[in-house]
Design a protein around this motif. Structure first.
Motif, PDB file in Angstrom:
ATOM      1  N   MET A 100       0.392  -1.034  -0.059  1.00 16.79           N
ATOM      2  CA  MET A 100       0.348  -0.245   0.203  1.00 16.79           C
ATOM      3  C   MET A 100       1.346   1.322  -0.119  1.00 16.79           C
ATOM      4  SD  MET A 100      -3.154   0.825   2.415  1.00 16.79           S
ATOM      5  CE  MET A 100      -3.118   2.095   3.119  1.00 16.79           C
ATOM      6  N   TYR A 101       0.400   2.010  -0.606  1.00 11.84           N
ATOM      7  CA  TYR A 101       1.595   3.442  -0.636  1.00 11.84           C
ATOM      8  C   TYR A 101       1.465   4.508  -0.184  1.00 11.84           C
ATOM      9  CZ  TYR A 101       2.646   8.156  -2.586  1.00 11.84           C
ATOM     10  OH  TYR A 101       3.637   8.707  -2.663  1.00 11.84           O
ATOM     11  N   GLN A 102       2.391   4.866   0.595  1.00 11.07           N
ATOM     12  CA  GLN A 102       2.188   5.699   1.970  1.00 11.07           C
ATOM     13  C   GLN A 102       3.411   7.200   1.582  1.00 11.07           C
ATOM     14  OE1 GLN A 102       3.596   4.433   6.087  1.00 11.07           O
ATOM     15  NE2 GLN A 102       1.922   3.413   5.572  1.00 11.07           N
ATOM     16  N   SER A 103       2.977   8.264   1.522  1.00 11.93           N
ATOM     17  CA  SER A 103       3.398   9.523   0.902  1.00 11.93           C
ATOM     18  C   SER A 103       4.115   9.459   1.915  1.00 11.93           C
ATOM     19  CB  SER A 103       2.776  10.405   1.011  1.00 11.93           C
ATOM     20  OG  SER A 103       1.993  10.981   2.414  1.00 11.93           O
ATOM     21  N   ASP A 104       5.403  10.652   1.563  1.00 10.58           N
ATOM     22  CA  ASP A 104       6.733  10.513   2.779  1.00 10.58           C
ATOM     23  C   ASP A 104       6.060  11.373   3.351  1.00 10.58           C
ATOM     24  OD1 ASP A 104       8.241   9.619   0.371  1.00 10.58           O
ATOM     25  OD2 ASP A 104       8.879  11.573  -0.116  1.00 10.58           O
ATOM     26  N   VAL A 105       5.159  12.276   3.907  1.00  7.22           N
ATOM     27  CA  VAL A 105       4.915  12.895   4.882  1.00  7.22           C
ATOM     28  C   VAL A 105       4.609  11.888   5.613  1.00  7.22           C
ATOM     29  CG1 VAL A 105       3.142  14.705   5.328  1.00  7.22           C
ATOM     30  CG2 VAL A 105       3.945  15.013   3.811  1.00  7.22           C
ATOM     31  N   THR A 106       3.574  10.862   5.704  1.00  8.81           N
ATOM     32  CA  THR A 106       2.952   9.733   6.149  1.00  8.81           C
ATOM     33  C   THR A 106       4.207   9.270   6.436  1.00  8.81           C
ATOM     34  OG1 THR A 106       0.935   9.667   4.819  1.00  8.81           O
ATOM     35  CG2 THR A 106       1.310   7.733   6.413  1.00  8.81           C
ATOM     36  N   GLN A 107       5.048   8.460   5.420  1.00 11.27           N
ATOM     37  CA  GLN A 107       5.851   7.730   6.802  1.00 11.27           C
ATOM     38  C   GLN A 107       6.226   8.445   7.543  1.00 11.27           C
ATOM     39  OE1 GLN A 107       8.121   6.645   3.367  1.00 11.27           O
ATOM     40  NE2 GLN A 107       6.561   5.310   1.881  1.00 11.27           N
ATOM     41  N   PHE A 108       7.018  10.112   7.084  1.00  9.39           N
ATOM     42  CA  PHE A 108       7.651  10.765   7.920  1.00  9.39           C
ATOM     43  C   PHE A 108       6.673  10.483   9.652  1.00  9.39           C
ATOM     44  CE2 PHE A 108       8.009  15.067  10.495  1.00  9.39           C
ATOM     45  CZ  PHE A 108       9.514  15.283  10.668  1.00  9.39           C
ATOM     46  N   ILE A 109       5.635  11.012   9.505  1.00  5.08           N
ATOM     47  CA  ILE A 109       5.226  10.969  10.944  1.00  5.08           C
ATOM     48  C   ILE A 109       4.977   9.431  11.604  1.00  5.08           C
ATOM     49  CG2 ILE A 109       2.275  11.307  11.937  1.00  5.08           C
ATOM     50  CD1 ILE A 109       1.906  13.596   9.591  1.00  5.08           C
ATOM     51  N   SER A 119       7.043   7.675  12.022  1.00  2.00           N
ATOM     52  CA  SER A 119       8.633   7.259  12.031  1.00  2.00           C
ATOM     53  C   SER A 119       8.622   8.258  12.970  1.00  2.00           C
ATOM     54  CB  SER A 119       9.514   7.438  11.712  1.00  2.00           C
ATOM     55  OG  SER A 119       9.530   9.075  10.941  1.00  2.00           O
ATOM     56  N   LEU A 120       8.295   9.096  13.587  1.00  2.00           N
ATOM     57  CA  LEU A 120       7.474   9.974  14.422  1.00  2.00           C
ATOM     58  C   LEU A 120       7.244   9.721  15.175  1.00  2.00           C
ATOM     59  CD1 LEU A 120       7.270  13.950  13.401  1.00  2.00           C
ATOM     60  CD2 LEU A 120       9.048  12.639  14.398  1.00  2.00           C
ATOM     61  N   LYS A 121       6.195   8.619  15.320  1.00  2.00           N
ATOM     62  CA  LYS A 121       5.352   8.304  16.389  1.00  2.00           C
ATOM     63  C   LYS A 121       6.072   7.089  16.458  1.00  2.00           C
ATOM     64  CE  LYS A 121       1.178   9.753  14.726  1.00  2.00           C
ATOM     65  NZ  LYS A 121      -0.209   9.572  13.969  1.00  2.00           N
ATOM     66  N   THR A 122       7.226   6.408  15.879  1.00  2.00           N
ATOM     67  CA  THR A 122       7.644   5.334  16.148  1.00  2.00           C
ATOM     68  C   THR A 122       8.777   5.405  17.270  1.00  2.00           C
ATOM     69  OG1 THR A 122       7.152   3.812  14.610  1.00  2.00           O
ATOM     70  CG2 THR A 122       8.773   3.438  15.721  1.00  2.00           C
ATOM     71  N   LYS A 123       9.557   6.454  17.004  1.00  2.00           N
ATOM     72  CA  LYS A 123      10.327   7.516  18.273  1.00  2.00           C
ATOM     73  C   LYS A 123       9.880   7.500  19.169  1.00  2.00           C
ATOM     74  CE  LYS A 123      13.493   8.494  13.943  1.00  2.00           C
ATOM     75  NZ  LYS A 123      13.513   9.563  13.557  1.00  2.00           N
ATOM     76  N   ASN A 124       8.986   7.799  19.307  1.00  2.00           N
ATOM     77  CA  ASN A 124       8.169   9.067  19.883  1.00  2.00           C
ATOM     78  C   ASN A 124       6.756   8.419  20.394  1.00  2.00           C
ATOM     79  OD1 ASN A 124       7.643  10.714  22.391  1.00  2.00           O
ATOM     80  ND2 ASN A 124       7.650  12.314  21.871  1.00  2.00           N
ATOM     81  N   PRO A 125       6.584   7.675  21.350  1.00  2.00           N
ATOM     82  CA  PRO A 125       5.311   6.536  21.364  1.00  2.00           C
ATOM     83  C   PRO A 125       4.446   8.220  22.678  1.00  2.00           C
ATOM     84  CG  PRO A 125       6.543   5.945  22.176  1.00  2.00           C
ATOM     85  CD  PRO A 125       7.160   6.801  22.012  1.00  2.00           C
ATOM     86  N   ARG A 126       4.898   8.984  23.037  1.00  2.00           N
ATOM     87  CA  ARG A 126       3.960  10.321  24.012  1.00  2.00           C
ATOM     88  C   ARG A 126       3.675  11.302  23.063  1.00  2.00           C
ATOM     89  NH1 ARG A 126       6.318  10.807  28.809  1.00  2.00           N
ATOM     90  NH2 ARG A 126       4.634  12.220  29.395  1.00  2.00           N
TER      91      ARG A 126
END
Length: 61
Positions: free
Chosen positions: A1-10, A12-19
């Motif tokens: 499934m396609y994910q835009s660069d912005v979605t991938q960035f967000i 990754s941010l949520k993965t790095k900082n779950p809170r």
């Protein structure tokens, strides 16, 4: 499934900082989610308002 660069960035941010989302909600609540003023204060605020005429730049003198 396609994910835009912005979605991938967000994601990754949520993965790095779950809170992250919780912190965002707390930050948003600071200026906007205030308790309403007491009735005496509200009446003082209403009485101190100055009425602005509609379209003041079209008024003729």
């Amino acid at each position: 499934m396609y994910q835009s660069d912005v979605t991938q960035f967000i994601n990754s941010l949520k993965t790095k900082n779950p809170r992250l989302e919780e912190e965002q909600r707390k930050g948003r609540a600071l200026p906007w989610d205030k308790r309403p003023a007491d009735p005496d204060e509200q009446s003082t605020i209403r009485q101190s308002r100055v009425a602005q005429p509609p379209y003041p730049y079209f008024m003729t003198v």
